[in-house]
Design an enzyme around this catalytic site. Structure first.
Site, PDB file in Angstrom:
ATOM      1  N   CYS A   1      -5.464   0.124   6.871  1.00 50.86           N
ATOM      2  CA  CYS A   1      -6.211   1.209   7.505  1.00 50.86           C
ATOM      3  C   CYS A   1      -7.240   1.811   6.553  1.00 50.86           C
ATOM      4  O   CYS A   1      -7.350   1.422   5.395  1.00 50.86           O
ATOM      5  CB  CYS A   1      -5.244   2.277   7.994  1.00 50.86           C
ATOM      6  SG  CYS A   1      -4.534   3.246   6.653  1.00 50.86           S
TER       7      CYS A   1
ATOM      8  N   LYS B   1      -7.183   4.661   5.148  1.00 49.08           N
ATOM      9  CA  LYS B   1      -6.541   5.320   4.007  1.00 49.08           C
ATOM     10  C   LYS B   1      -6.275   4.310   2.899  1.00 49.08           C
ATOM     11  O   LYS B   1      -6.366   4.628   1.719  1.00 49.08           O
ATOM     12  CB  LYS B   1      -5.210   5.958   4.430  1.00 49.08           C
ATOM     13  CG  LYS B   1      -5.351   7.033   5.491  1.00 49.08           C
ATOM     14  CD  LYS B   1      -3.998   7.605   5.899  1.00 49.08           C
ATOM     15  CE  LYS B   1      -3.222   6.746   6.862  1.00 49.08           C
ATOM     16  NZ  LYS B   1      -3.696   6.716   8.242  1.00 49.08           N
TER      17      LYS B   1
ATOM     18  N   CYS C   1       2.775  -1.354   4.057  1.00 43.66           N
ATOM     19  CA  CYS C   1       1.802  -2.348   4.512  1.00 43.66           C
ATOM     20  C   CYS C   1       1.513  -3.333   3.395  1.00 43.66           C
ATOM     21  O   CYS C   1       1.097  -2.938   2.301  1.00 43.66           O
ATOM     22  CB  CYS C   1       0.513  -1.677   4.967  1.00 43.66           C
ATOM     23  SG  CYS C   1       0.690  -0.770   6.515  1.00 43.66           S
TER      24      CYS C   1
ATOM     25  N   CYS D   1      -0.611   6.110   2.553  1.00 41.63           N
ATOM     26  CA  CYS D   1       0.072   7.168   3.284  1.00 41.63           C
ATOM     27  C   CYS D   1       1.517   7.121   2.844  1.00 41.63           C
ATOM     28  O   CYS D   1       1.910   6.281   2.057  1.00 41.63           O
ATOM     29  CB  CYS D   1      -0.040   6.970   4.793  1.00 41.63           C
ATOM     30  SG  CYS D   1       1.050   5.689   5.443  1.00 41.63           S
TER      31      CYS D   1
ATOM     32  N   CYS E   1       0.821  -1.213   0.000  1.00 40.49           N
ATOM     33  CA  CYS E   1       0.000   0.000   0.000  1.00 40.49           C
ATOM     34  C   CYS E   1       0.858   1.267   0.000  1.00 40.49           C
ATOM     35  O   CYS E   1       1.966   1.301   0.517  1.00 40.49           O
ATOM     36  CB  CYS E   1      -0.882  -0.014   1.237  1.00 40.49           C
ATOM     37  SG  CYS E   1      -1.942   1.430   1.355  1.00 40.49           S
TER      38      CYS E   1
END
Ligand code: SF4
Ligand code: SF4
Ligand code: SF4
Lengths: 204, 985
Positions: free
Chosen positions: B89, B91, B61, B56, B53
């Site tokens: 998360c 996001k 992640c 952010c 990911c």
């Protein structure tokens, strides 16, 4: 027969709201409506000893899949019903959008889908649990606060996202003092909330 | 509704689909690129692609992306990723809304209206865009010189780091304005001074028994460690210590909360060191041998140093009051630092001669028998050049496997025994008379004694009035932290993060905290301060490790250019650091034209809202002759550009992803969906720009413009045969454990002893670069910081408390009118700095900025929960909504940072309404690294009322009175639902 529910370890919930997006991602919840929310409960008093208060917690709230649900009782068409697996579901074909159920739910977790004119709420991800998967807000829960299982099998057996069980993974808790439900007004909510070392603000 | 989610509604129809998806991990081949490096294609198929990911900018992640009919429909954590445990998360899942957002930039654009108005963007071709940019940059250069260009970089897309390198040979400017200066950069700056670049990171992933989070909320921000791992560590640690002025979301679970006053980190850390010293909890084996604790300070020595410079990014002629052999005898070595040996009652030396290796081609540490040794002690174990295959450290250093409490999938590291001195016994305290070569007599005092005295000045009872933390609490925390749970190693590092960087004393704070971890023996130990995961794979488009042409020039090679770096005159250490211009100084130059005008700019994931005074930053952008922006969105910075270039989203691009922190993982960002329309991948854009500017790019002179596939293969060449094969392996087996890939490096603790600490990430190990110690002038972890001393004098050689000029102690007058201490910048779990305000799943749960106010203060100020309040400083005023919270002390507020409102009209998109750095004093910053004072300044707070608000409306409005989105039910949120059509146009 089962009594599917979530057990929520509130000490692990960090109010990150990953569960919100997770639910929306798989359940097509309209923008602006929610099947789940996370509330900060407290702190209600100033802190002590020159430390700001720690006496609060985050409370993930969604349909509690009650054992004696008010929403089912007031539904005039039988759209709202309780399944043998313990979950409370809405048959959208039968729902006429009268919203009696939404008004009767003590936790306000139901809303009218304006577009479809039917009431919606958390289904406990029935499409996923039917296939042995976890509800999405359990899978994506950042804090591993949310656990899914069958109350008949005991809270220790509740499962987490990487195959753990609550009994093996979570910090020990006192079954008498640390385990709570949302306020029960006769609807007998199924979900269990665990909170250690902080003041539970709900009435039992 | 045309949703393709596996929704309940389509549940029956697609009941088989998830079962198909579940098999995909076994069927990796089908998830792979048919065309180039794209994993997603094929209509009607459901695939589950393993990726990483980038919702952010802070963590790697591991995620599973479900792709149905070529569309990404689901993102979940990869539960097999040991470092993140499957954390995913809001996001991350909201990336589904970013990737398909109706406001995404699909085409290059140019403005048709003057700056300050709605830009009137019109679509142009890539050819035209590149031509305009190359000409625009050249015009600024011709008219004002390269230094009038500056670059703006952030961290939103990890492959967008070219601004950090200042667009080197093209711009030839020393002026890069990078968010790094206020986030993580000061920690790296400080650790580069004291031990190793990057060593601020601690290995939380190894679950140390004492977990200390200092000034951060990683549980929501995923900074340096995934939220799930952080919660896991907090729960399983024996003691969880939170150091924060307020109670954080996870901090409510802390066993010990040191609620310090913002910015008093140095006194608190030194107070804890004092307790460690007083209770003899110091790791003497480490401190005596691997820090410069025993080196001798001669207060009345004229600072001097070796004739060959210390080389970091630039060269520094070290000048120190530390006693060297050269002070004592005519032919003495300036690299031989003296200690007082208690065993022989005489002076002995430590030879730091390897420090000259970078600057002196004639010197090879491998052939210097005295290199890196203590007088009279045996030489260090020389590396045999066996390469990465064997575990040389394990064969040559007796020890044991570590016993970190790692989660499944992580292996242990080799933990070598720390060597003892054989014959000498260096003194840590005392005063010793020494005679210089010129016959003069002087007193020499061990660094440790001076450090211990400094710590004593801030003993818990003495610093209580500065930090606000009761002495008993400090003592308790220090004892818990310093008393070993396992006698073999320390209790772990400290996860200290960005708030310590924002009070105008960033470097002092970071150094003080680092020393607390060091004297307790946590440097590169289990769960300790291990720094960046060392694996020779680079991020795409990152820093200096790009696959760049050797023909490229760089402003860093040109002292006459670097001298012009803005802020250098007021920040002497910039000459050593070089990595950024001072943001405050750039804004100042933009507004005043002094010392020279700044007239051109590239922005690539940067922002004007993040540091310095926002109003001045905006005015700087408004007066530029030329600016271009590489972006996903129209946001205020973008609206000041002349040309916009459309970038790609993480769901669309390939990139290796190694842990930037100490998490020890290597994974990949694998493209899941086809990128839309005219978008291009950031590294490709930079290459295209270089090609258009007529500059070589690729590492191979014969192939100056390599394909993306060639670049990817080159980038991963040290870990796999090709990008494609790595993707296959990744799909099948998941994340790599870097301890396994690099056993001598990441897979061994205490690398300062084996010699792998000093070796840079990119180098292969050789006998000439595997040398024990640290990359400091003394080759030690420096308690007495010689580089700091060189530039700022001996007064700054030890950490000390330096409140900024607008603190109440320094400027009590100011606080009479502005009596409230304003903290800002806590991370909002659904946002990444200025990002995601236009993603419905983020905005609907966090529609407006909130300022935390103690309820008792709020009652005094007539403010209720949810009220809009004005926050005002001498520099500006903004509105945010009140969140009454007993987790914040009285007299302190905590506002949110970097708010803008995408729903508000261009060009400003409402930044004037709530962006907190309008309150910032642009004239003050950290004297060492320049990090601007973006927290801990005085403000006043009062309720927004119809009388004191524009349009008679406390809720912020656009210039024509339209309210911002402040409620989840706002229909404008629905306009931001994903759009799947038109991506191919
Ligand atoms: S929580 Fe509300 S909606 Fe859910 S079963 Fe109970 S009464 Fe019904
Ligand atoms: S169980 Fe499923 S439907 Fe219910 S809140 Fe969680 S994700 Fe949403
Ligand atoms: S995802 Fe988990 S930790 Fe985060 S808010 Fe929801 S329940 Fe709490």
């Amino acid at each position: 027969m089962a009594r599917y529910a979530l057990a929520i370890d509130c000490n692990r919930c960090v109010g990150c709201m990953a569960c919100n997006g997770a639910c929306k991602m798989v359940n097509n919840v309209p923008i602006g409506s929610f099947w789940n929310k996370v509330l900060r409960i407290g702190p209600n008093e100033p802190g002590q000893d020159e430390v700001p208060s720690h006496d609060f917690y985050f409370l993930p709230v969604q349909c509690q899949h009650c054992e004696n649900p008010e929403c089912v009782k007031v539904c005039p068409t039988g759209a709202s019903h309780r399944l043998p697996d313990g979950t409370v579901q809405i048959d959208k074909g039968k729902c006429i959008g009268c919203q009696f159920c939404a008004m009767s739910c003590p936790y306000g977790v139901r809303y009218l889908n304006e577009e479809e004119r039917v009431v919606e709420k958390c289904t406990l991800c029935e499409q996923q649990i039917a296939q042995g998967e976890l509800p999405q807000c359990v899978t994506n829960c950042v804090g591993m606060a949310k656990w899914f299982g069958d109350l008949d099998e005991g809270i220790e057996s509740f499962r987490g996202p990487c195959g753990e069980t609550m009994g093996d993974f979570c910090e020990p808790f006192d079954g008498e003092h640390d385990v709570h439900t949302l306020t029960d007004v006769g609807n007998r909510p199924s979900f269990l909330y665990i909170l250690r070392d902080h003041t539970w603000q709900g009435k039992e | 509704m045309g949703s393709l989610n596996l929704s309940r509604r389509s549940f029956l129809k697609t009941a088989a689909a998830t079962a198909v998806a579940a098999n995909l991990a076994l069927n990796a081949e089908s998830a792979l690129a048919e065309t180039s490096h794209t994993a997603a294609d094929g209509a009607g198929e459901v695939k589950r692609i393993r990726s990483c990911c980038r919702g952010c900018g802070k963590m790697e992640c591991g995620v599973w992306v479900t792709v149905a009919n070529g569309r990404a429909v689901k993102i979940e954590g990869d539960e097999t990723a040991p470092h993140t445990m499957g954390s995913c998360c809001n996001k991350s899942v909201s990336s589904l809304q970013a990737c398909y957002h109706p406001d995404r930039l699909y085409h290059p654009m140019k403005r048709t209206n003057p700056k300050g108005e709605d830009p009137g963007w019109v679509r142009i071709s890539w050819d035209e865009a590149l031509d305009i940019i190359v000409a625009g940059v050249q015009q600024v250069k011709d008219k004002y010189g390269g230094q009038s260009l500056f670059t703006m970089g952030g961290t939103g897309r990890i492959w967008s780091m070219s601004p950090y390198n200042g667009y080197d040979s093209w711009f030839m400017t020393p002026n890069n304005v990078v968010a790094w200066q206020v986030c993580k950069g000061p920690r790296h700056f400080a650790s580069a001074l004291t031990s190793e670049f990057n060593h601020s990171w601690s290995a939380t992933v190894e679950r140390p028994p004492v977990f200390t989070i200092w000034a951060s909320t990683p549980e929501g921000s995923n900074y340096d460690e995934a939220g799930r791992s952080v919660v896991d560590e907090a729960m399983q640690a024996q003691t969880f210590i939170s150091v924060d002025p307020r109670t954080t979301n996870l901090g409510k679970e802390a066993d010990i909360h040191l609620a310090l006053k913002g910015g008093t980190d140095t006194p608190l850390a030194l107070a804890m060191c004092h307790v460690i010293i007083e209770n003899d909890l110091v790791d003497w084996k480490f401190v005596k041998r691997w820090t410069n604790a025993c080196f001798l300070v001669v207060d009345d020595k004229e600072p001097s140093g070796p004739p060959i410079p210390h080389t970091y990014n630039a060269t520094t002629m070290v000048k120190t009051k530390l006693l060297t052999q050269a002070d004592l005898q005519e032919d003495g070595s300036p690299w031989k630092y003296m200690v007082w040996d208690k065993a022989s009652n005489s002076l002995k030396w430590f030879n730091a001669s390897a420090d000259q290796a970078k600057a002196n081609p004639d010197y090879d540490p491998a052939t210097d028998p005295e290199c890196g040794i203590w007088e009279g002690e045996k030489p260090y174990k020389r590396y045999d050049g066996s390469g990465f295959e064997e575990h040389w450290s394990k064969e040559n250093f007796p020890g044991q496997w570590g016993e970190a409490n790692v989660r499944e999938g992580h292996m242990q590291a080799w933990s070598p025994e720390l060597d003892d001195f054989e014959s000498i016994d260096p003194a840590t305290e005392g005063a010793f008379e020494v005679t210089f070569a010129d016959g003069t007599k002087h007193t020499a005092i061990p660094v440790w004694q001076k450090f211990a005295e400094r710590c004593a000045e801030y003993a818990p009872e003495k610093s209580e009035s500065i930090t606000g933390v009761p002495a008993e609490k400090v003592t308790e925390a220090a004892l818990v932290y310093g008393t070993r749970v396992d006698p073999r190693w320390g209790n772990g590092g400290i996860m200290y993060q960005l708030a310590v960087e924002h009070h105008g004393n960033a470097i002092m704070n970071c150094r003080a905290i680092e020393l607390l971890t060091a004297i307790t023996g946590n440097t590169d130990g289990p769960g300790g301060q291990r720094g960046s995961t060392k694996i020779d794979v680079t991020y795409m488009g990152s820093f200096d490790s790009l696959p760049q042409s050797p023909l490229l020039d760089n402003p860093k090679f040109h002292p006459e250019i670097m001298e012009k770096q803005l802020g250098r005159d007021t920040h002497p250490l910039f000459a050593w650091w070089t990595n950024w211009a001072n943001a405050n100084t750039v804004w100042e130059a933009g507004v005043t034209g002094e010392p020279y005008p700044v007239k051109g700019c590239v922005c690539q994931s940067g922002d004007f809202l993040n540091m310095g005074n926002t109003t001045m930053a905006w005015d700087t952008l408004a007066q530029l002759d030329f600016m271009f922006d590489i972006d996903l969105w129209h946001h205020p910075t973008a609206e000041m550009a002349d040309v916009l270039l459309p970038a790609q989203h993480w769901l669309e691009v390939p990139s290796p992803r190694q842990s930037q922190g100490s998490s020890g993982a290597l994974g990949l960002c694998v493209p899941c969906v086809e990128p839309p329309a005219d978008t291009r991948y950031d590294p490709q854009i930079v290459e295209d720009l270089y090609e258009r500017a007529g500059l070589p790019w690729g590492w191979d002179e014969d192939n100056p413009y390599p394909t993306m596939e060639e670049i990817l293969d080159h980038t991963v060449r040290k870990v796999g045969p090709s990008w494609k094969e790595l993707v296959e392996e990744f799909q099948e087996n998941g994340w790599w454990d870097v301890k396994k890939l690099r056993p001598d490096d990441w897979g061994t603790y205490y690398r300062f002893q084996t010699g792998f600490m000093k070796k840079s990430m990119a180098e292969d190990p050789t006998p000439s670069n595997v040398i024990p110690g640290f990359n400091t002038p003394t080759m030690k972890q420096e308690i007495w910081c010689t580089i700091m001393e060189t530039y700022h004098g001996a007064e700054d050689a030890l950490p000390d408390y330096r409140p900024h000029p607008d603190t109440i102690d320094k400027n009590p007058e100011l606080w009479k009118e502005y009596p409230v201490h304003c903290l800002t910048g806590r991370r909002i779990p659904v946002y990444f700095h200025s990002e995601h305000r236009q993603l419905p799943w983020c905005r609907e749960v966090w529609p407006v900025p909130r300022v935390e106010i103690n309820p008792d203060d709020a009652a005094d100020w007539g403010i209720e929960q949810g009220d809009w309040v004005w926050i005002e400083s001498p520099h500006g005023k903004i509105r945010q909504t009140a969140d009454l919270y007993y987790g914040i002390p009285r007299g302190v507020i905590n506002a949110e940072h970097m708010w803008w409102y995408p729903e508000m009209p261009a060009p400003e998109h409402g930044w004037r309404l709530s962006a907190v750095n309008q309150l910032v004093n642009n004239d003050i910053d950290d004297p060492h690294c320049g990090a601007s004072v973006v927290r801990g300044y005085p403000v006043k707070v009062y309720k927004a009322t119809p009388e004191n608000s524009p349009f008679g409306n406390p809720c912020p409005c656009s210039d024509d009175g339209v309210e911002i989105i402040h409620d989840a039910s706002d229909p404008r949120l629905k306009d931001w639902a994903p759009v799947y059509e038109g991506r191919d146009q």
